[in-house]
Design a protein around this motif. Structure first.
Motif, PDB file in Angstrom:
ATOM      1  N   GLY A 128       0.797  -1.220   0.000  1.00 24.33           N
ATOM      2  CA  GLY A 128       0.000   0.000   0.000  1.00 24.33           C
ATOM      3  C   GLY A 128       0.830   1.271   0.000  1.00 24.33           C
ATOM      4  N   ILE A 129       0.107   2.402  -0.131  1.00 24.28           N
ATOM      5  CA  ILE A 129       0.722   3.726  -0.136  1.00 24.28           C
ATOM      6  C   ILE A 129      -0.010   4.598   0.884  1.00 24.28           C
ATOM      7  N   PRO A 130       0.603   4.944   2.012  1.00 20.37           N
ATOM      8  CA  PRO A 130       1.904   4.437   2.465  1.00 20.37           C
ATOM      9  C   PRO A 130       1.797   2.977   2.879  1.00 20.37           C
ATOM     10  N   ALA A 131       2.916   2.290   2.855  1.00 19.78           N
ATOM     11  CA  ALA A 131       2.915   0.860   3.132  1.00 19.78           C
ATOM     12  C   ALA A 131       2.522   0.570   4.575  1.00 19.78           C
ATOM     13  N   ILE A 132       1.652  -0.409   4.750  1.00 15.52           N
ATOM     14  CA  ILE A 132       1.204  -0.873   6.059  1.00 15.52           C
ATOM     15  C   ILE A 132       1.307  -2.396   6.060  1.00 15.52           C
ATOM     16  N   PRO A 133       1.162  -3.042   7.236  1.00 18.23           N
ATOM     17  CA  PRO A 133       1.211  -4.505   7.242  1.00 18.23           C
ATOM     18  C   PRO A 133       0.278  -5.115   6.198  1.00 18.23           C
ATOM     19  N   HIS A 134       0.758  -6.143   5.517  1.00 22.22           N
ATOM     20  CA  HIS A 134       0.055  -6.684   4.360  1.00 22.22           C
ATOM     21  C   HIS A 134      -1.359  -7.151   4.692  1.00 22.22           C
ATOM     22  N   LYS A 135      -1.566  -7.786   5.845  1.00 25.19           N
ATOM     23  CA  LYS A 135      -2.902  -8.247   6.222  1.00 25.19           C
ATOM     24  C   LYS A 135      -3.857  -7.070   6.407  1.00 25.19           C
TER      25      LYS A 135
END
Length: 357
Positions: free
Chosen positions: A305-312
């Motif tokens: 994601g944008i901004p990146a967060i934990p994938h789950k």
């Protein structure tokens, strides 16, 4: 090894697998499942396709260990992808041929060039360049002054190696890549004018690295931009000045990494990921395609994601995002019902037209 045939028993030893069928069967090449024919070996990587084994026209097949019902010759292994990669590499491997330095190449002063090299026409080699044994330079390669290139290196057409850069052993760099271009560094004055900061460092590429076509790796402002052993970089990747990539990392196409970002080992970065500068990714970090990363990531993190967060969390957020139109419609209906209930529960209130207070 064009035209050479290899016994199935030898291939079993190469991939440390389990033999099924005839050990003396001769294999002459590798093909995919649908096109494999007589004399060729193919593979299936999962149990779903295992149901189609009887459709295979190849002479032998590589299968997962869990596949037990096999009518023909086969090799059972833990990882079919890895096994077929090793076998395929064996068949396409070509011995190095030392053609020497072509008369149409340009070689500078005080260079160290062994007898066992293959330097093509229109190669330019600057002064004080050091080449290792069995180096192959394809047409249009440019190697600037004071560069050092190790043994068994292959530089494809139009690769550029900048001044003072260091290339390790068994490195492969594909066409159009630029190693050691100036880093993107400027200082801005009070009038908004940008003054270029000198970029005086180098790029160091360690052993067994592969770099894709049209990738650019900037030289350091000071010190080195460093790609460590065993890392594989896809096409069209940009690494800024003073970036450090750990061992055995995978960087997929169109990754962009700003200056002074560093990574641990075994990092996997998906296509079109953008990374801000001066951050660190721990060992075994995985970043999904098209993510934007602006903060440090702990070892083993999997983000998206944008901004990146934990994938789950990103998966849940994406699922919710897809439902937003329905959620908005439901919210409007709920607001309308609440308004109707409010009017019904307010004694003496009449919201009909013409009865404004």
């Amino acid at each position: 090894m064009a035209g050479k045939k290899i016994r199935l028993a030898e291939l079993v030893v190469l991939v440390q697998g389990e033999l099924v069928g005839d050990p003396e069967l001769l294999i002459s090449g590798v093909a995919d499942f649908d096109s494999a024919g007589e004399g060729e070996i193919t593979f299936v990587a999962d149990l779903k396709r295992g149901a189609r084994l009887d459709e295979c026209k190849g002479s032998a097949i590589i299968v997962p260990l869990a596949v037990t019902e096999i009518s023909g010759s086969a090799i059972r292994v833990k990882n079919p992808y890895l096994a077929v990669a090793r076998i395929h590499a064996l068949f396409v491997e070509e011995p190095f041929v030392a053609t020497g330095v072509d008369a149409r190449a340009v070689v500078g002063d005080d260079c160290h060039i062994p007898a066992e090299v293959a330097i093509s026409p229109l190669v330019f080699i600057g002064n004080r360049v050091h080449l290792g044994q069995r180096v192959t330079l394809h047409p249009g390669v440019v190697v600037y002054d004071d560069a050092v290139i190790g043994d068994d290196v292959v530089l494809y057409a139009n690769v550029t190696i900048g001044r003072g850069c260091r290339i390790g052993n068994r490195v492969i760099i594909h066409s159009g890549a630029v190693i050691g271009s100036d880093g993107f560094g400027y200082a801005t004055d009070g009038n908004g004018h940008h003054l270029k900061r000198p970029q005086v460092g180098v790029v160091q590429i360690d052993d067994d690295v592969e770099i894709g076509a049209n990738t650019c790796i900037d030289r350091a402002t000071f010190g080195r931009t460093w790609v460590k052993r065993g890392t594989k970089i896809d096409n069209l990747v940009q690494l800024g000045h003073n970036v450090v990539i750990g061992e055995d990392a995978l960087l997929v196409a169109q990754v962009g990494m700003a200056g002074s970002t560093t990574t641990g080992n075994n990092v996997v970065i998906g296509g079109q990921v953008g990374l801000g500068g001066h951050i660190h990714l721990g060992d075994r970090v995985m970043i999904a395609a098209k993510s934007g990363v602006h903060n440090n990531l702990e070892p083993g993190s999997i983000v998206a994601g944008i901004p990146a967060i934990p994938h789950k969390n990103w998966l849940r957020a994406s699922a919710a995002y897809a439902k937003l139109p329905d959620m908005v419609r439901e919210m409007r209906e709920l607001k309308k019902k609440v308004a109707e209930l409010s009017r019904a529960m307010t004694p003496g209130r009449d919201d009909s037209p013409g009865n404004d207070a």
